[in-house]
Design an enzyme around this catalytic site. Structure first.
Site, PDB file in Angstrom:
ATOM      1  N   VAL A 293       0.858  -1.179   0.000  1.00  0.00           N
ATOM      2  CA  VAL A 293       0.000   0.000   0.000  1.00  0.00           C
ATOM      3  C   VAL A 293       0.893   1.227   0.000  1.00  0.00           C
ATOM      4  CG1 VAL A 293      -2.035  -1.054   1.064  1.00  0.00           C
ATOM      5  CG2 VAL A 293      -0.245  -0.106   2.523  1.00  0.00           C
ATOM      6  N   SER A 294       0.355   2.340  -0.496  1.00  0.00           N
ATOM      7  CA  SER A 294       1.159   3.549  -0.657  1.00  0.00           C
ATOM      8  C   SER A 294       1.329   4.338   0.632  1.00  0.00           C
ATOM      9  CB  SER A 294       0.531   4.459  -1.710  1.00  0.00           C
ATOM     10  OG  SER A 294       0.443   3.777  -2.930  1.00  0.00           O
ATOM     11  N   THR A 295       0.344   4.268   1.520  1.00  0.00           N
ATOM     12  CA  THR A 295       0.422   5.057   2.746  1.00  0.00           C
ATOM     13  C   THR A 295       0.100   4.191   3.946  1.00  0.00           C
ATOM     14  OG1 THR A 295      -1.904   5.715   2.764  1.00  0.00           O
ATOM     15  CG2 THR A 295      -0.380   7.106   1.496  1.00  0.00           C
TER      16      THR A 295
END
Length: 185
Positions: free
Chosen positions: A9-11
């Site tokens: 996931v990016s964050t």
């Protein structure tokens, strides 16, 4: 042949749960799932690096979606080439494609280019929305910090808390907090 899973996931606000469930449902054991909470724009990711060290010829890596392995076409191609050179196939569950063979690699290259184009469109729309919001006076980012010395100087000159707050465009409670902190020190 061993099967591994990879999820990213990016964050830190996003959840890996859906991706992990997908690779588990596809037959990957929990101890063979590697994860990252980082931007896909960098290939220096701890989970990915551990996965790279663990896989051997004949292994298969399952990833829920194409854009979870990497976001940039060049990086995606580089990763796929690296795994291919090791004799490791990458399969994308939702996209129903695999890097096995020439056709699989061609499809992955095309899809990653399309995904990158879509991200650019999203970024353009986001920036257009921000520009429109700025024109409407909506401010972005963290509020500016208050110069405590200015508050203290104005107070020493006899300016009241309400007037200080008005002059500096800050809350009166902020003025009181600064004055209180000064008295306590």
């Amino acid at each position: 042949m061993r099967i591994f899973g990879y999820a990213r996931v990016s964050t830190s606000q996003q959840s890996l749960d859906i991706q992990i469930r997908a690779v588990k449902d596809a037959g990957v054991k929990a101890n063979r799932i590697f994860t990252d909470k980082a931007s896909g724009s960098s290939t220096d990711r701890e989970g990915l690096d551990l996965l790279r060290m663990k896989v051997e010829e004949g292994d298969v890596i399952l990833v829920k979606k194409l854009d979870r392995l990497g976001r940039d076409t060049a990086d995606m191609i580089q990763l796929i080439k690296e795994f291919d050179a090791q004799g490791v196939a990458v399969r994308f569950i939702d996209d129903g494609i695999s890097t096995d063979g020439d056709m699989g690699q061609m499809v992955v290259t095309i899809l990653s280019a399309v995904a990158q184009a879509e991200r650019r469109r999203i970024l353009e729309r986001t920036n257009e929305g921000r520009q429109e919001a700025k024109l409407k006076g909506i401010k972005f980012g963290r509020r500016r910090t208050v110069d405590r010395n200015v508050v203290l100087t104005l107070h020493q000159k006899g300016t009241g808390a309400t007037e200080i707050a008005h002059q500096l465009s800050i809350a009166r409670s902020t003025v009181y907090k600064i004055l209180e902190d000064e008295r306590a020190s």
